[in-house]
Scaffold this active site. Structure first.
Site, mmCIF file in Angstrom:
data_model
loop_
_atom_site.group_PDB
_atom_site.id
_atom_site.type_symbol
_atom_site.label_atom_id
_atom_site.label_comp_id
_atom_site.label_asym_id
_atom_site.label_seq_id
_atom_site.Cartn_x
_atom_site.Cartn_y
_atom_site.Cartn_z
ATOM 1 N N GLU A 47 0.879 -1.180 0.000
ATOM 2 C CA GLU A 47 0.000 0.000 0.000
ATOM 3 C C GLU A 47 0.912 1.225 0.000
ATOM 4 O OE1 GLU A 47 -3.104 1.876 3.148
ATOM 5 O OE2 GLU A 47 -3.176 -0.308 2.915
ATOM 6 N N ASP A 58 -4.502 9.925 9.295
ATOM 7 C CA ASP A 58 -3.156 9.500 9.674
ATOM 8 C C ASP A 58 -2.707 10.059 11.023
ATOM 9 O OD1 ASP A 58 -2.907 8.111 7.300
ATOM 10 O OD2 ASP A 58 -2.156 9.842 6.214
#
Length: 257
Positions: A47, A58
């Site tokens: 990924e 994130d």
């Protein structure tokens, strides 16, 4: 038409290891060396994070790696340049993970077409709304045979999980909790959620992400689903490691052995 992600899950139903790395990190031209090492030492799926200035999902470690990559000069155009011809070396499925704004600026069809041209198999865009995808972009992804992977969380209702599963292609990304990536989580507390996903008998394979950091958390995730995604712990190791090859070898070895 099957793509590499479909082929992976047809061949391997359990213990699938997906590793997240940030494009252009630690150095601008480390993208392919990191991917090559990941494939060599046993990642089943890669990924690749597209750095963005405002990454909603994130945690600090991945945010910092994205900031560093942007400083290094990484951009979507630069990434596609780096990926030209990468299929001569990399045979595992590769997914781009990013946010919708840079894709919109690039042009959605131009982006998906470019993914197909260079050999990217799928895309994760956490902030692309389901309704918008259905109404506007689904035919584009289908036209170029590029998978779009949706995310579900413990708060997602059964009905919506089924809807996202029917739209998702490749696999379904099960976020282990509703916080950002990299937070320490006790996987055993998520047991009811993982069991619920099992009971829903979804059409897609399921990979668990957020909070998977070592052999114990990876093995726990694999008890309930087809595998797991490791991001923050790997980025941390990469940032602290002396060289890419030995860092990747040690990191994957500790999870798989």
């Amino acid at each position: 038409m099957q793509n590499r992600i479909d082929q992976l899950f047809a061949a391997k139903q359990t213990g699938v290891l997906n590793i997240y790395c940030t494009a252009g990190y630690p150095e601008l031209n480390d993208t392919l060396p990191v991917m090559t090492a990941l494939q060599q030492y046993g990642a089943d799926l890669i990924e690749l994070g597209i750095p963005f200035s405002d990454p909603l999902a994130d945690g600090p470690v991945i945010q910092d790696s994205g900031t560093q990559a942007l400083k290094n000069g990484m951009s979507l155009h630069k990434l596609f340049e780096q990926l030209e011809g990468f299929r001569e070396r990399i045979h595992v499925p590769v997914i781009l993970m990013g946010y919708f704004n840079p894709v919109l600026v690039y042009g959605v069809e131009a982006f998906v077409k470019k993914c197909a041209e260079v050999g990217v198999d799928g895309v994760i865009l956490p902030d692309l709304p389901k309704a918008e995808y259905e109404a506007e972009y689904k035919p584009v992804f289908e036209k170029y045979n590029v998978c779009l992977v949706f995310l579900v969380t413990p708060e997602t209702s059964d009905e919506r999980i089924r809807q996202l599963d029917s739209l998702s292609r490749g696999f379904l990304y099960a976020v282990s909790s509703s916080s950002t990536t990299g937070k320490d989580k006790d996987m055993s507390h998520q047991q009811a959620y993982f069991e619920r996903l099992q009971q829903l008998k979804l059409k897609n394979p399921v990979l668990i992400g957020f909070g998977i950091k070592d052999k114990a958390t990876f093995d726990t995730a694999c008890r309930y689903t087809n595998g797991a995604i490791i991001g923050t712990a790997f980025i941390k190791a990469l940032g602290e490691g002396k060289d890419i090859d030995s860092t990747v070898r040690t990191f994957i070895g500790a999870i798989k052995n």
